[in-house]
Write a protein that holds these residues in place. Sequence first.
Motif, mmCIF file in Angstrom:
data_model
loop_
_atom_site.group_PDB
_atom_site.id
_atom_site.type_symbol
_atom_site.label_atom_id
_atom_site.label_comp_id
_atom_site.label_asym_id
_atom_site.label_seq_id
_atom_site.Cartn_x
_atom_site.Cartn_y
_atom_site.Cartn_z
ATOM 1 N N GLU A 130 47.114 43.562 49.097
ATOM 2 C CA GLU A 130 45.532 43.702 49.339
ATOM 3 C C GLU A 130 44.860 44.348 48.457
ATOM 4 O O GLU A 130 45.337 45.738 48.181
ATOM 5 C CB GLU A 130 45.598 44.073 50.794
ATOM 6 N N CYS A 131 43.685 44.107 47.977
ATOM 7 C CA CYS A 131 43.031 45.023 47.170
ATOM 8 C C CYS A 131 41.962 45.854 47.630
ATOM 9 O O CYS A 131 41.561 46.876 47.285
ATOM 10 C CB CYS A 131 42.260 44.021 46.181
ATOM 11 N N TYR A 132 41.737 45.642 49.091
ATOM 12 C CA TYR A 132 40.770 46.365 49.720
ATOM 13 C C TYR A 132 41.475 46.859 51.115
ATOM 14 O O TYR A 132 42.110 46.184 51.743
ATOM 15 C CB TYR A 132 39.410 45.612 50.245
ATOM 16 N N ALA A 133 40.854 47.868 51.423
ATOM 17 C CA ALA A 133 41.497 48.900 52.604
ATOM 18 C C ALA A 133 40.880 48.080 53.870
ATOM 19 O O ALA A 133 41.838 48.119 54.652
ATOM 20 C CB ALA A 133 41.103 50.310 52.472
ATOM 21 N N THR A 134 40.084 47.373 53.933
ATOM 22 C CA THR A 134 39.657 46.685 55.499
ATOM 23 C C THR A 134 39.308 45.303 55.019
ATOM 24 O O THR A 134 38.914 44.770 53.856
ATOM 25 C CB THR A 134 38.407 47.527 55.891
ATOM 26 N N PRO A 135 39.574 44.527 56.312
ATOM 27 C CA PRO A 135 39.036 43.210 56.155
ATOM 28 C C PRO A 135 37.567 42.956 55.874
ATOM 29 O O PRO A 135 37.244 42.003 55.042
ATOM 30 C CB PRO A 135 39.262 42.438 57.533
ATOM 31 N N GLN A 149 32.190 33.739 40.443
ATOM 32 C CA GLN A 149 32.395 33.377 39.172
ATOM 33 C C GLN A 149 33.809 32.873 39.030
ATOM 34 O O GLN A 149 34.064 32.312 38.023
ATOM 35 C CB GLN A 149 32.032 34.636 38.483
ATOM 36 N N ASN A 150 34.815 33.696 39.724
ATOM 37 C CA ASN A 150 36.298 33.568 39.427
ATOM 38 C C ASN A 150 37.106 33.527 40.547
ATOM 39 O O ASN A 150 37.462 34.510 41.039
ATOM 40 C CB ASN A 150 36.620 34.366 38.137
ATOM 41 N N PRO A 151 37.132 32.279 41.637
ATOM 42 C CA PRO A 151 37.898 32.569 42.616
ATOM 43 C C PRO A 151 39.515 32.087 42.305
ATOM 44 O O PRO A 151 40.300 32.669 43.186
ATOM 45 C CB PRO A 151 37.391 31.330 43.579
ATOM 46 N N ILE A 152 39.887 32.015 41.019
ATOM 47 C CA ILE A 152 41.386 31.861 41.038
ATOM 48 C C ILE A 152 41.867 33.281 40.336
ATOM 49 O O ILE A 152 42.770 33.695 41.184
ATOM 50 C CB ILE A 152 41.274 31.057 39.569
ATOM 51 N N GLY A 153 41.253 34.018 39.403
ATOM 52 C CA GLY A 153 41.759 35.413 39.235
ATOM 53 C C GLY A 153 41.980 35.521 37.630
ATOM 54 O O GLY A 153 41.896 34.490 36.806
ATOM 55 N N VAL A 154 42.308 36.663 37.023
ATOM 56 C CA VAL A 154 42.684 37.022 36.048
ATOM 57 C C VAL A 154 43.998 37.579 35.889
ATOM 58 O O VAL A 154 44.824 38.297 36.692
ATOM 59 C CB VAL A 154 41.859 38.308 35.470
ATOM 60 N N GLU A 155 44.863 36.993 34.831
ATOM 61 C CA GLU A 155 46.194 37.391 34.424
ATOM 62 C C GLU A 155 46.611 38.920 34.207
ATOM 63 O O GLU A 155 45.479 39.430 33.600
ATOM 64 C CB GLU A 155 46.834 36.290 33.561
ATOM 65 N N VAL A 176 40.385 47.058 42.362
ATOM 66 C CA VAL A 176 39.228 46.365 42.519
ATOM 67 C C VAL A 176 39.232 45.898 40.922
ATOM 68 O O VAL A 176 39.260 46.525 39.875
ATOM 69 C CB VAL A 176 37.900 47.459 42.425
ATOM 70 N N ARG A 177 39.004 44.510 40.868
ATOM 71 C CA ARG A 177 38.908 43.686 39.920
ATOM 72 C C ARG A 177 37.530 44.104 39.194
ATOM 73 O O ARG A 177 36.492 43.609 39.645
ATOM 74 C CB ARG A 177 38.924 42.404 40.126
ATOM 75 N N GLN A 178 37.589 44.495 37.762
ATOM 76 C CA GLN A 178 36.457 44.927 37.323
ATOM 77 C C GLN A 178 35.880 43.902 36.300
ATOM 78 O O GLN A 178 34.890 43.920 36.089
ATOM 79 C CB GLN A 178 36.782 46.170 36.443
ATOM 80 N N VAL A 179 36.713 43.073 35.720
ATOM 81 C CA VAL A 179 36.303 41.825 35.068
ATOM 82 C C VAL A 179 36.850 40.639 35.719
ATOM 83 O O VAL A 179 37.870 40.476 36.240
ATOM 84 C CB VAL A 179 36.922 41.990 33.490
ATOM 85 N N HIS A 180 35.913 39.559 35.530
ATOM 86 C CA HIS A 180 36.087 38.211 36.215
ATOM 87 C C HIS A 180 36.543 37.161 35.211
ATOM 88 O O HIS A 180 36.527 36.079 35.454
ATOM 89 C CB HIS A 180 35.252 37.979 37.086
ATOM 90 N N GLU A 181 36.726 37.676 33.874
ATOM 91 C CA GLU A 181 36.987 36.643 32.890
ATOM 92 C C GLU A 181 38.330 37.323 32.091
ATOM 93 O O GLU A 181 38.208 38.429 32.095
ATOM 94 C CB GLU A 181 35.762 36.646 31.786
#
Length: 192
Positions: A130-135, A149-155, A176-181
């Motif tokens: 999980e990336c976040y501490a809480t739901p 913008q990106n529900p799939i993800g970044v490799e 925390v995903r900083q970039v979405h591309e």
Amino acid sequence: MDRIRPSSFVHVVYRTHRFASMLDWYQKAFGARIQFQNETLAFLTYDEEHHRFAFANLDMFDPDAKEKNRTGLVGVDHVAYTFASLRDLLENWEQLRGMGIEPYWCLHHGITISLYYADPDANCMEFQVECYATPEEANAFMAGPGYAQNPIGVEFDPADWLACLRTGTPDTAFLVRQVHEPVSEIRFPAPT
């Protein structure tokens, strides 16, 4: 090192040609609510977890597939298991790699960091953290612009990340995903 195991089972993903009907059925049968939906993907939950079910609308991936073979690709896409920490997830990746088991897809979804594996029969599973501490934080990310913008993800490269963790970089630097591309292409396991 002892084997590292998942801490919990978290969700299942289905491929379908009956996208709207499936969403309706799971909402009724489980009292589930839609967390995120676009024309291709939907994520539903019935509790505090950000999603317990996900659905991939096969008609959006191949509009002619429905006419060619209605049942060929439908069914379970994968099941998911959560690990206690990013370090555990990546140490497990290295242990499995040492046994000749490699993921076919390494992806930062934004709500999870995930490694996708296939067994000898091509049954697929997601090992994640999980990336976040809480739901509430995860749900807020799913409702925000980065996920839309990106529900799939970044490799990503698990070897690079594990090396950083081993030299003292904290897990939080990756969560925390900083970039979405770039948006990752959908990957499937190679036939064995």
